[in-house]
Design a protein around this motif. Structure first.
Motif, PDB file in Angstrom:
ATOM      1  N   VAL A  57      -5.405   3.071 -11.345  1.00  0.00           N
ATOM      2  CA  VAL A  57      -4.660   4.310 -11.127  1.00  0.00           C
ATOM      3  C   VAL A  57      -5.202   5.423 -12.026  1.00  0.00           C
ATOM      4  O   VAL A  57      -5.471   6.537 -11.557  1.00  0.00           O
ATOM      5  N   THR A  58      -5.360   5.139 -13.306  1.00  0.00           N
ATOM      6  CA  THR A  58      -5.833   6.197 -14.203  1.00  0.00           C
ATOM      7  C   THR A  58      -7.298   6.552 -13.931  1.00  0.00           C
ATOM      8  O   THR A  58      -7.691   7.704 -14.125  1.00  0.00           O
ATOM      9  N   ASP A  59      -8.090   5.601 -13.444  1.00  0.00           N
ATOM     10  CA  ASP A  59      -9.459   5.928 -13.044  1.00  0.00           C
ATOM     11  C   ASP A  59      -9.475   6.916 -11.878  1.00  0.00           C
ATOM     12  O   ASP A  59     -10.372   7.755 -11.783  1.00  0.00           O
ATOM     13  N   ALA A  60      -8.481   6.837 -11.002  1.00  0.00           N
ATOM     14  CA  ALA A  60      -8.396   7.767  -9.872  1.00  0.00           C
ATOM     15  C   ALA A  60      -8.189   9.204 -10.342  1.00  0.00           C
ATOM     16  O   ALA A  60      -8.493  10.151  -9.613  1.00  0.00           O
ATOM     17  N   ASP A  87      -3.225   8.758 -18.965  1.00  0.00           N
ATOM     18  CA  ASP A  87      -2.249   7.682 -19.157  1.00  0.00           C
ATOM     19  C   ASP A  87      -0.822   8.199 -19.023  1.00  0.00           C
ATOM     20  O   ASP A  87       0.077   7.447 -18.649  1.00  0.00           O
ATOM     21  N   GLY A  88      -0.594   9.461 -19.337  1.00  0.00           N
ATOM     22  CA  GLY A  88       0.740  10.031 -19.213  1.00  0.00           C
ATOM     23  C   GLY A  88       1.099  10.420 -17.793  1.00  0.00           C
ATOM     24  O   GLY A  88       2.275  10.405 -17.422  1.00  0.00           O
ATOM     25  N   LEU A  89       0.114  10.768 -16.989  1.00  0.00           N
ATOM     26  CA  LEU A  89       0.406  11.232 -15.623  1.00  0.00           C
ATOM     27  C   LEU A  89       1.174  10.212 -14.776  1.00  0.00           C
ATOM     28  O   LEU A  89       2.139  10.591 -14.115  1.00  0.00           O
ATOM     29  N   PRO A  90       0.810   8.931 -14.759  1.00  0.00           N
ATOM     30  CA  PRO A  90       1.587   7.995 -13.938  1.00  0.00           C
ATOM     31  C   PRO A  90       3.042   7.878 -14.385  1.00  0.00           C
ATOM     32  O   PRO A  90       3.921   7.612 -13.559  1.00  0.00           O
ATOM     33  N   LEU A  91       3.300   8.095 -15.666  1.00  0.00           N
ATOM     34  CA  LEU A  91       4.674   7.994 -16.156  1.00  0.00           C
ATOM     35  C   LEU A  91       5.556   9.112 -15.594  1.00  0.00           C
ATOM     36  O   LEU A  91       6.781   9.021 -15.654  1.00  0.00           O
ATOM     37  N   LEU A  92       4.932  10.139 -15.029  1.00  0.00           N
ATOM     38  CA  LEU A  92       5.677  11.226 -14.397  1.00  0.00           C
ATOM     39  C   LEU A  92       6.098  10.880 -12.968  1.00  0.00           C
ATOM     40  O   LEU A  92       6.785  11.653 -12.321  1.00  0.00           O
ATOM     41  N   GLY A  93       5.670   9.730 -12.483  1.00  0.00           N
ATOM     42  CA  GLY A  93       6.048   9.267 -11.151  1.00  0.00           C
ATOM     43  C   GLY A  93       4.930   9.451 -10.142  1.00  0.00           C
ATOM     44  O   GLY A  93       4.006  10.236 -10.336  1.00  0.00           O
ATOM     45  N   ARG A  94       5.039   8.700  -9.076  1.00  0.00           N
ATOM     46  CA  ARG A  94       3.982   8.665  -8.055  1.00  0.00           C
ATOM     47  C   ARG A  94       3.726  10.023  -7.418  1.00  0.00           C
ATOM     48  O   ARG A  94       2.587  10.427  -7.242  1.00  0.00           O
TER      49      ARG A  94
END
Length: 190
Positions: A57-60, A87-94
């Motif tokens: 996900v973070t590689d994307a 790394d913080g972006l996914p924690l904001l939700g899909r």
């Protein structure tokens, strides 16, 4: 673990903390602890799968336009700083993550980013998403060596970006930033 299950786990942790889910401001960020608890309810193999999917996900998000958005938001961005940002972006939700990868200028809509533009605090990065994953694994297994070995094996089989993709421009060129990221530039440059 498929991507829907992965995002479901993030969603569960976000639901636990409710309206504090987007508050990355240390030291009292509640989301990492909630994520540890949600992950610790899983089998060790599922925690390993979550870790590997986190890397995918973070590689994307390894894209220059997003890196230059982070540059504007954070005032500068090193490779480590961009890793924290991703790394913080996914924690904001899909939805927020997907929108940011497709259109980094959409980050101008986030209340934390607006606060940051006004020097009122806020942070959307996260130092290392691997830490709550590792903590959950340690809670379940009492050790992390098997996690490290399994993740290392999985990473060796992955094709990973060696540098950001997407179009690039000089992030120190304010006119280029205004052209490519007009809403963020309006918040941080004007």
């Amino acid at each position: 673990m498929d991507i829907d299950a992965w995002w479901g786990i993030i969603g569960q942790a976000r639901a636990v903390v409710g309206d504090r889910a987007d508050d990355r401001d240390p030291p009292d960020d509640p989301l990492p602890g909630a994520l540890v608890d949600v992950l610790a309810a899983l089998e060790p193999a599922d925690i390993i799968d979550f870790y590997v999917k986190h890397i995918e996900v973070t590689d994307a998000a390894e894209r220059y336009p997003l890196k230059w958005a982070a540059f504007l938001i954070e005032g500068s961005v090193s490779d480590d700083g961009f890793m924290d940002f991703r790394d913080g972006l996914p924690l904001l939700g899909r939805e927020t993550f997907s929108r940011a990868v497709a259109d980094p200028d959409s980050l101008a809509d986030l209340p934390a980013v607006v606060r940051m533009s006004r020097d009122e605090g806020g942070w959307i990065g996260f130092e290392a998403l691997s830490l709550p994953i590792t903590d959950a694994y340690r809670k379940v297994r009492g050790e992390t060596d098997t996690l490290g070995a399994a993740v290392e094996t999985a990473i060796n089989g992955m094709t990973r970006p060696d540098r950001p993709g997407g179009g690039t421009w000089d992030p120190e060129d304010d006119d280029a930033m205004r052209r490519h990221l007009p809403r963020l530039a309006a918040l941080f440059l004007d």
